[in-house]
Scaffold this active site. Structure first.
Site, PDB file in Angstrom:
ATOM      1  N   HIS A   8      17.271  62.226  70.205  1.00  0.00           N
ATOM      2  CA  HIS A   8      17.924  60.899  70.154  1.00  0.00           C
ATOM      3  C   HIS A   8      16.816  59.877  70.405  1.00  0.00           C
ATOM      4  O   HIS A   8      16.603  59.434  71.531  1.00  0.00           O
ATOM      5  CB  HIS A   8      19.017  60.812  71.209  1.00  0.00           C
ATOM      6  CG  HIS A   8      19.644  59.446  71.326  1.00  0.00           C
ATOM      7  ND1 HIS A   8      20.254  58.816  70.277  1.00  0.00           N
ATOM      8  CD2 HIS A   8      19.740  58.596  72.369  1.00  0.00           C
ATOM      9  CE1 HIS A   8      20.692  57.632  70.673  1.00  0.00           C
ATOM     10  NE2 HIS A   8      20.385  57.473  71.943  1.00  0.00           N
ATOM     11  N   ASP A  13      24.338  58.404  66.866  1.00  0.00           N
ATOM     12  CA  ASP A  13      23.483  58.350  65.675  1.00  0.00           C
ATOM     13  C   ASP A  13      24.237  58.872  64.447  1.00  0.00           C
ATOM     14  O   ASP A  13      24.098  58.348  63.345  1.00  0.00           O
ATOM     15  CB  ASP A  13      22.215  59.182  65.902  1.00  0.00           C
ATOM     16  CG  ASP A  13      21.530  58.808  67.207  1.00  0.00           C
ATOM     17  OD1 ASP A  13      21.140  57.646  67.349  1.00  0.00           O
ATOM     18  OD2 ASP A  13      21.425  59.671  68.096  1.00  0.00           O
TER      19      ASP A  13
HETATM   20  C1  LMR Z   1      21.577  53.664  71.769  1.00  0.00           C
HETATM   21  O1  LMR Z   1      21.215  54.464  70.906  1.00  0.00           O
HETATM   22  O2  LMR Z   1      22.140  52.596  71.497  1.00  0.00           O
HETATM   23  C2  LMR Z   1      21.353  54.003  73.215  1.00  0.00           C
HETATM   24  O3  LMR Z   1      20.647  55.209  73.301  1.00  0.00           O
HETATM   25  C3  LMR Z   1      20.654  52.920  73.958  1.00  0.00           C
HETATM   26  C4  LMR Z   1      19.227  52.740  73.483  1.00  0.00           C
HETATM   27  O4  LMR Z   1      18.337  52.584  74.327  1.00  0.00           O
HETATM   28  O5  LMR Z   1      18.997  52.731  72.274  1.00  0.00           O
END
Ligand code: LMR
Length: 332
Positions: free
Chosen positions: A189, A161
């Site tokens: 996240h 991120d």
């Molecule tokens: C991402 O951020 O790309 C990974 O965590 C996979 C998802 O499910 O988003």
């Protein structure tokens, strides 16, 4: 020849992320040109034949720093004496899902991982949880491991991120990604994560002076929060090599001094800093000083907008924690 050897287990070793990650670890990109690597591929029993194919490719790469490579579905072998556990193995989300929709399916995997680490890992083991929902999976594994593996060893990945945020700001301002600093992720996240643009810089400027605040609070914030879903929608599969890049960056940030003008995003077990309840695994700005250990950056000022976003994300982490109480209790 490396002057020391690091043992690393990668779980989910036959998956897409691992396929992008393993050759980079073998090539020395994670631990540097002076470190030999003892690479352990871990996966479920029905994947071990496939893992042998991955081993063949690693052997065929003739990586000078790759001291040893092995595969096993038994943590007593794969996790024995490890210095690093990169916990990738889990079910990925599909289109239309949120990452925490996976909590019931993936949570139990991390009870097993926490126990395996406590039983078999080396005394200095450090853990990176990648499988989603990674913050809460880290919380589950940490609790399953018990006191043998202290809080400061456990981390989860929000570097992807951070990298996404910095790329977007660089593109918007015409700067290079390397000129965007202190743009770090707070919280989960997930779609509530907060990339703190209020303390970030681009070149000599504050990001808030270089870019329209309405864009930062609107399009930018949503784009970062939804980027994983956008990749899944476009590719029909979740991020793989960008996730691998973020894992390499995450470990490098934890093992080398942080440049004086920057911070790194790391989800760690909260010590209560910034009113994030103790024990939750939440992303903070982190620094590594000199040869030392990581620390949460102190004294970061968050304005009312930033505070409300962090509060929302932390509240989501508390809800996730409540959902997995049974796993946490069973682990204890
Ligand atoms: C991402 O951020 O790309 C990974 O965590 C996979 C998802 O499910 O988003």
């Amino acid at each position: 020849m490396g002057s020391r050897t690091v043992s690393v287990v990668v779980t989910g070793a036959t998956g897409q992320v691992a396929y992008a990650l393993l050759p980079r670890i073998a090539a020395g990109e994670m631990f540097g040109p002076d470190t030999d690597v003892d690479l352990r591929l871990s996966d479920i029993p029905q994947m071990i034949d496939k893992a042998r194919g991955v081993i063949m490719e690693l052997e065929d790469g003739a990586y000078p720093l790759l001291a040893r490579v092995s595969a096993s579905a038994d943590p007593a072998e794969s996790h024995k004496g490890i210095d690093w556990a990169l916990l990738v193995g889990s079910k990925p989300r599909g289109p239309g899902m949120e990452r925490n929709d996976l909590i019931k399916e993936n949570g139990p995997i991390f009870v097993g991982q926490g126990r395996a680490i406590a039983q078999h890992a080396g005394p200095n083991v450090r853990v990176v949880v990648v499988g989603n929902p990674c913050n809460t999976n880290c919380l589950i594994a940490r609790s399953a491991a018990g006191p043998a593996v202290p809080d400061d060893r456990w981390t989860a990945l929000t570097r992807l991120d951070q990298n996404r945020s910095r790329s977007l700001v660089a593109a918007k301002t015409g700067a290079r990604v390397r000129d965007v600093k202190k743009l770090v992720i707070w919280g989960n996240h997930s779609a509530t994560l907060f990339p703190d643009f209020t303390n970030a810089t681009v070149g000599a400027k504050k990001v808030t002076d270089a870019v329209d605040r309405a864009w930062l609070e609107g399009e930018f914030l949503t784009a970062v929060q939804q980027r994983g879903a956008a990749v899944i929608a476009a590719r029909g599969a979740s991020s793989a090599f960008s996730a691998a890049q973020a894992i390499v960056d995450h470990v490098r940030s934890l093992t080398s001094p942080t440049p004086a003008d920057d911070w790194a995003s790391v989800a760690v077990v909260s010590d209560g800093s910034y009113d994030v309840p103790k024990g939750l695994v939440s992303s903070f700005p982190v620094r590594v000083a000199g040869d030392g250990w990581w620390e949460i950056v102190r004294g970061v000022q968050l304005d009312a907008f930033a505070k409300s976003k962090v509060t929302t994300s932390v509240a989501e982490l508390q809800r996730e924690q409540a959902l997995v109480q049974d796993l946490i209790k069973a682990a204890a």
